[in-house]
Design a protein around this motif. Structure first.
Motif, PDB file in Angstrom:
ATOM      1  N   MET A   1      29.099  32.435  31.283  1.00 52.43           N
ATOM      2  CA  MET A   1      29.949  33.614  31.223  1.00 52.43           C
ATOM      3  C   MET A   1      30.948  33.593  32.374  1.00 52.43           C
ATOM      4  N   GLN A   2      32.213  33.905  32.050  1.00 53.97           N
ATOM      5  CA  GLN A   2      33.230  33.943  33.083  1.00 53.97           C
ATOM      6  C   GLN A   2      32.959  35.075  34.072  1.00 53.97           C
ATOM      7  N   LYS A   3      33.243  34.810  35.343  1.00 55.92           N
ATOM      8  CA  LYS A   3      33.188  35.851  36.358  1.00 55.92           C
ATOM      9  C   LYS A   3      34.595  36.410  36.496  1.00 55.92           C
ATOM     10  N   ILE A   4      34.775  37.676  36.105  1.00 48.37           N
ATOM     11  CA  ILE A   4      36.097  38.263  35.970  1.00 48.37           C
ATOM     12  C   ILE A   4      36.272  39.410  36.959  1.00 48.37           C
ATOM     13  N   ALA A   5      37.444  39.443  37.603  1.00 45.02           N
ATOM     14  CA  ALA A   5      37.819  40.552  38.478  1.00 45.02           C
ATOM     15  C   ALA A   5      38.972  41.315  37.851  1.00 45.02           C
ATOM     16  N   ILE A   6      38.951  42.632  37.974  1.00 42.23           N
ATOM     17  CA  ILE A   6      40.012  43.486  37.446  1.00 42.23           C
ATOM     18  C   ILE A   6      40.694  44.184  38.607  1.00 42.23           C
ATOM     19  N   ILE A  34      42.569  39.915  47.086  1.00 37.21           N
ATOM     20  CA  ILE A  34      42.641  38.750  46.198  1.00 37.21           C
ATOM     21  C   ILE A  34      42.618  37.428  46.965  1.00 37.21           C
ATOM     22  N   GLY A  35      43.196  37.394  48.171  1.00 38.09           N
ATOM     23  CA  GLY A  35      43.177  36.155  48.944  1.00 38.09           C
ATOM     24  C   GLY A  35      41.765  35.707  49.255  1.00 38.09           C
ATOM     25  N   ARG A  36      40.908  36.644  49.645  1.00 34.96           N
ATOM     26  CA  ARG A  36      39.513  36.303  49.981  1.00 34.96           C
ATOM     27  C   ARG A  36      38.689  35.997  48.724  1.00 34.96           C
ATOM     28  N   LYS A  40      36.418  32.886  44.166  1.00 36.70           N
ATOM     29  CA  LYS A  40      35.111  33.426  43.775  1.00 36.70           C
ATOM     30  C   LYS A  40      35.059  33.890  42.328  1.00 36.70           C
ATOM     31  N   PHE A  41      36.220  33.991  41.673  1.00 35.71           N
ATOM     32  CA  PHE A  41      36.258  34.466  40.290  1.00 35.71           C
ATOM     33  C   PHE A  41      36.908  33.418  39.396  1.00 35.71           C
ATOM     34  N   ASP A  42      36.490  33.432  38.115  1.00 31.98           N
ATOM     35  CA  ASP A  42      37.093  32.533  37.124  1.00 31.98           C
ATOM     36  C   ASP A  42      38.389  33.111  36.571  1.00 31.98           C
ATOM     37  N   ALA A  43      38.524  34.421  36.629  1.00 31.90           N
ATOM     38  CA  ALA A  43      39.699  35.063  36.049  1.00 31.90           C
ATOM     39  C   ALA A  43      39.988  36.377  36.748  1.00 31.90           C
ATOM     40  N   PHE A  44      41.287  36.732  36.793  1.00 26.42           N
ATOM     41  CA  PHE A  44      41.730  38.013  37.328  1.00 26.42           C
ATOM     42  C   PHE A  44      42.582  38.700  36.271  1.00 26.42           C
ATOM     43  N   ILE A  45      42.318  39.984  36.047  1.00 27.23           N
ATOM     44  CA  ILE A  45      43.118  40.788  35.131  1.00 27.23           C
ATOM     45  C   ILE A  45      43.831  41.867  35.938  1.00 27.23           C
ATOM     46  N   PHE A  46      45.152  41.757  36.010  1.00 27.58           N
ATOM     47  CA  PHE A  46      45.963  42.769  36.684  1.00 27.58           C
ATOM     48  C   PHE A  46      46.348  43.840  35.666  1.00 27.58           C
ATOM     49  N   ILE A  47      46.331  45.095  36.112  1.00 25.75           N
ATOM     50  CA  ILE A  47      46.764  46.191  35.249  1.00 25.75           C
ATOM     51  C   ILE A  47      47.927  46.881  35.943  1.00 25.75           C
ATOM     52  N   GLY A  48      49.128  46.603  35.427  1.00 24.25           N
ATOM     53  CA  GLY A  48      50.331  47.134  36.042  1.00 24.25           C
ATOM     54  C   GLY A  48      51.514  46.222  35.780  1.00 24.25           C
ATOM     55  N   ALA A  49      52.505  46.286  36.660  1.00 20.85           N
ATOM     56  CA  ALA A  49      53.754  45.553  36.461  1.00 20.85           C
ATOM     57  C   ALA A  49      53.561  44.063  36.660  1.00 20.85           C
ATOM     58  N   MET A  50      54.216  43.269  35.818  1.00 21.92           N
ATOM     59  CA  MET A  50      54.135  41.813  35.908  1.00 21.92           C
ATOM     60  C   MET A  50      54.660  41.304  37.248  1.00 21.92           C
ATOM     61  N   GLY A  51      55.750  41.885  37.732  1.00 20.62           N
ATOM     62  CA  GLY A  51      56.324  41.421  38.993  1.00 20.62           C
ATOM     63  C   GLY A  51      55.345  41.516  40.134  1.00 20.62           C
ATOM     64  N   ILE A  52      54.613  42.612  40.215  1.00 21.21           N
ATOM     65  CA  ILE A  52      53.620  42.777  41.284  1.00 21.21           C
ATOM     66  C   ILE A  52      52.509  41.754  41.129  1.00 21.21           C
ATOM     67  N   ALA A  69      42.174  31.856  35.788  1.00 20.45           N
ATOM     68  CA  ALA A  69      43.008  32.441  34.736  1.00 20.45           C
ATOM     69  C   ALA A  69      43.569  33.767  35.245  1.00 20.45           C
ATOM     70  N   ILE A  70      44.840  33.994  34.956  1.00 16.57           N
ATOM     71  CA  ILE A  70      45.481  35.251  35.341  1.00 16.57           C
ATOM     72  C   ILE A  70      46.035  35.911  34.088  1.00 16.57           C
ATOM     73  N   VAL A  71      45.674  37.177  33.886  1.00 14.46           N
ATOM     74  CA  VAL A  71      46.149  37.970  32.753  1.00 14.46           C
ATOM     75  C   VAL A  71      46.713  39.271  33.305  1.00 14.46           C
ATOM     76  N   CYS A  72      47.801  39.738  32.712  1.00 14.57           N
ATOM     77  CA  CYS A  72      48.406  41.002  33.155  1.00 14.57           C
ATOM     78  C   CYS A  72      48.506  41.958  31.964  1.00 14.57           C
ATOM     79  N   VAL A  73      48.019  43.183  32.157  1.00  7.96           N
ATOM     80  CA  VAL A  73      48.093  44.230  31.137  1.00  7.96           C
ATOM     81  C   VAL A  73      48.995  45.335  31.666  1.00  7.96           C
TER      82      VAL A  73
END
Length: 591
Positions: A1-6, A34-36, A40-52, A69-73
């Motif tokens: 299972m992926q370790k995911i951060a939101i 996020i730097g630290r 430690k995570f397989d994927a990050f999901i950002f919720i907000g503006a793509m530029g940020i 993996a990086i995903v933006c919502v």
């Protein structure tokens, strides 16, 4: 299972973050962390503006083979964008998953995905293949997604090659040998083979090595050079023409304490299987040794271990010797394109062609011979057969004729499907066939199916187990021409007043009703189900005292299921029972 951060960028995305956290079993972190947390995570999901999102991850991006993996919502949850590591990191797949949770629109810019082409850079991990190419992967991908003429050579068959054959793009041609690969005709060659081949020059090459073999080995006692043996075996195999393609290593159990074995498991993470001398001694090998038999009790270690480890497969490399080791390599016949026959006993389900399992349908599509129980299985189930397949009903064939037909095709190396109604293990007729297969040393396997008793529950819209009322389902039959064991007489089984599903008994319904009334109340609900899920399905409801009349009045004999018990159509008290006992099911993930 992926370790995911939101990472919710603002308060506006908090509700979406909470929903994704529950659904994906993820962890919410702050953007400043996020730097630290990058490694430690397989994927990050950002919720907000793509530029940020992009500015936040920019300092940490290194390589697509290492980056998460990086995903933006967007904060309104309307769009889900795959930002980084689309294929290898899994961002494209995660984008689709998140979009499904939110009902959002997935945005994927990877060319191969949008063109419906293969993601070549994911195949190694996806199908457990190694890569043995000298050419740059990106060059191969560029040629492929730009639809340059591509040759595909597959010398084995596994999950991956099945996928390639079913999804073959129009610019890809399957070839049977390198002799067909003309550099004037093709720009790219994709190979799936464990063999060390030399393609013609002037063409890009992408060589996948499937990990399908069992390597059997023997060792001298406590060899000092044990750290070198691993590479030496690979080198010798490559010189013979076989690349390292081992899914497991196999040897005799007396070598369990050898340092080489510990290195394989602890340092290299390889799968290692041990066999006893007795198990190895039963295997016929081309190069038995009296000396080996004298010392360890079996005439072969490496060859016998390879054969056992490959499920009695084909010995591709007989015994070869190194300074302190011997090795042999075998491949399970199921992976070989030139292979022996196979019989798949498939459960057809209750009758509706849509209710066969996905695996069962795949078996039918692949079969060279389909032998189906014609009186019980609708012929429509076989309509998916491939061109040239033989499709026969066994309704008018004696058991000997059925076995002879299957043996004829088996000896030709054909793939055979024996199609039985429902699930083969429930009142099937496979026992005698399996005994024949065992006697003849024929390879076979069983694919389960949906039984008609499950179809009965579905068509009756009834739950056959109800808390505090009935927790047991009895599958049985009345005593007709086939005697019932004394302890399984219907009136004895009826003592529990469980939900009872009675097969193959419409023709003896008077006896069935008499025995059931010895224990069940006469007003117990019954359902008589004829041709469940077939186009002419009929279901008759009533009570037990009228069971025989229902069957006689409607002239029912074959393919009729009788269901007895208070679970039929029972809705009484369910809400209280569920609120009392199953509250936890509705609160999962709220903590």
């Amino acid at each position: 299972m992926q370790k995911i951060a939101i990472i919710p960028i603002s308060d506006a995305g908090q509700d979406i973050a909470d929903l994704l956290r529950r659904e994906l079993h993820a962890q919410v972190i702050r953007r400043s962390d996020i730097g630290r947390q990058w490694k430690k995570f397989d994927a990050f999901i950002f919720i907000g503006a793509m530029g940020i999102c992009v500015r936040t991850i920019a300092p940490y991006i290194q390589d697509k083979h290492e980056d998460p993996a990086i995903v933006c919502v967007d904060s309104s949850g309307q769009h889900t964008v795959s930002v980084l590591s689309g294929h290898i990191g899994g961002a494209n797949d995660l984008t689709q998953q998140v979009s499904g949770i939110l009902g959002a629109r997935p945005v994927i810019t990877t060319q191969s995905d949008n063109a419906g082409l293969w993601a070549l850079d994911t195949f190694a991990e996806r199908f457990n293949w190694a890569i043995a190419s000298d050419d740059d992967m990106n060059e191969c991908i560029y040629a492929f997604v730009n639809k340059k003429p591509t040759a595909l050579l597959m010398e084995i068959c596994d999950e991956g090659t099945d996928y390639l054959e079913k999804t073959l793009p129009s610019h890809v041609t399957i070839v049977k040998s390198l002799a067909e690969v003309d550099p004037k005709k093709y720009s790219l060659l994709i190979m799936v083979t464990p063999y060390n081949l030399c393609p013609p020059g002037g063409i890009l090459e992408l060589h996948f090595v499937p990990m399908i073999a069992a390597l059997g080995f023997g060792l001298a006692n406590h060899p000092d050079d044990y750290e070198e043996i691993y590479d030496e075996i690979d080198d010798v195999m490559s010189q013979i023409g076989v690349l390292p393609c081992y899914k497991r290593y196999c040897t005799i159990d007396v070598k369990e304490d050898e340092e080489f074995c510990a290195m394989l498991v602890d340092d290299l993470g390889e799968e290692l299987v041990f066999y006893t001398a007795e198990e190895l001694a039963k295997v016929e090998v081309p190069n038995p040794s009296d000396t080996v038999a004298k010392h360890v009790g079996t005439p072969s270690v490496c060859e016998a271990a390879a054969i056992l480890g490959s499920n009695h497969g084909k010995l591709i490399v007989p015994k070869v010797k190194g300074r302190n080791w011997t090795a042999a390599l075998a491949i399970d016949y199921k992976y070989l394109r030139e292979k022996k026959g196979h019989i798949e006993i498939v459960g057809a389900g209750p009758g509706d062609p849509d209710l066969i399992s996905v695996r069962g349908r795949k078996m039918l599509e692949r079969a060279d011979l389909i032998l189906y129980a014609g009186s019980l299985v609708p012929r429509e189930l076989t309509d998916c057969h491939k061109p040239g397949a033989v499709v026969r009903s066994s309704a008018d064939m004696a058991l000997e004729e059925q076995c002879a037909l299957m043996k004829e095709h088996y000896d030709k190396g054909h793939f055979i499907v024996r199609l039985h109604t429902g699930d083969p293990c429930i009142f099937g007729a496979i026992q005698e066939q399996m005994a024949f297969f065992d006697r003849e040393g024929m390879d076979y396997h069983i694919t389960p199916g949906i039984s008609s008793f499950l179809a009965a529950a579905a068509e009756l819209r009834s739950q056959f187990t109800i808390p505090e009322r009935t927790q047991t389902i009895i599958l049985t039959r009345g005593e007709g021409r086939t005697p019932m064991p004394e302890k399984e007489q219907l009136h004895l089984l009826a003592k529990s007043q469980s939900t009872m599903c009675i097969f193959l008994s419409a023709s003896i319904v008077d006896d069935v009703q008499r025995e059931l009334l010895m224990e069940y109340p006469e007003d117990t609900p019954v359902a008589v189900c004829y041709h469940l899920t077939w186009k002419d399905q009929k279901i008759y409801r009533g009570v037990l005292k009228d069971l025989a009349k229902i069957i006689h009045d409607n002239h029912l004999t074959l393919t009729t299921m009788i269901v007895v018990g208070e679970a039929i159509d029972n809705r009484q008290g369910l809400s209280e029972l569920y609120s009392k006992y199953f509250t936890h099911l509705f609160r999962q993930g709220e903590a």
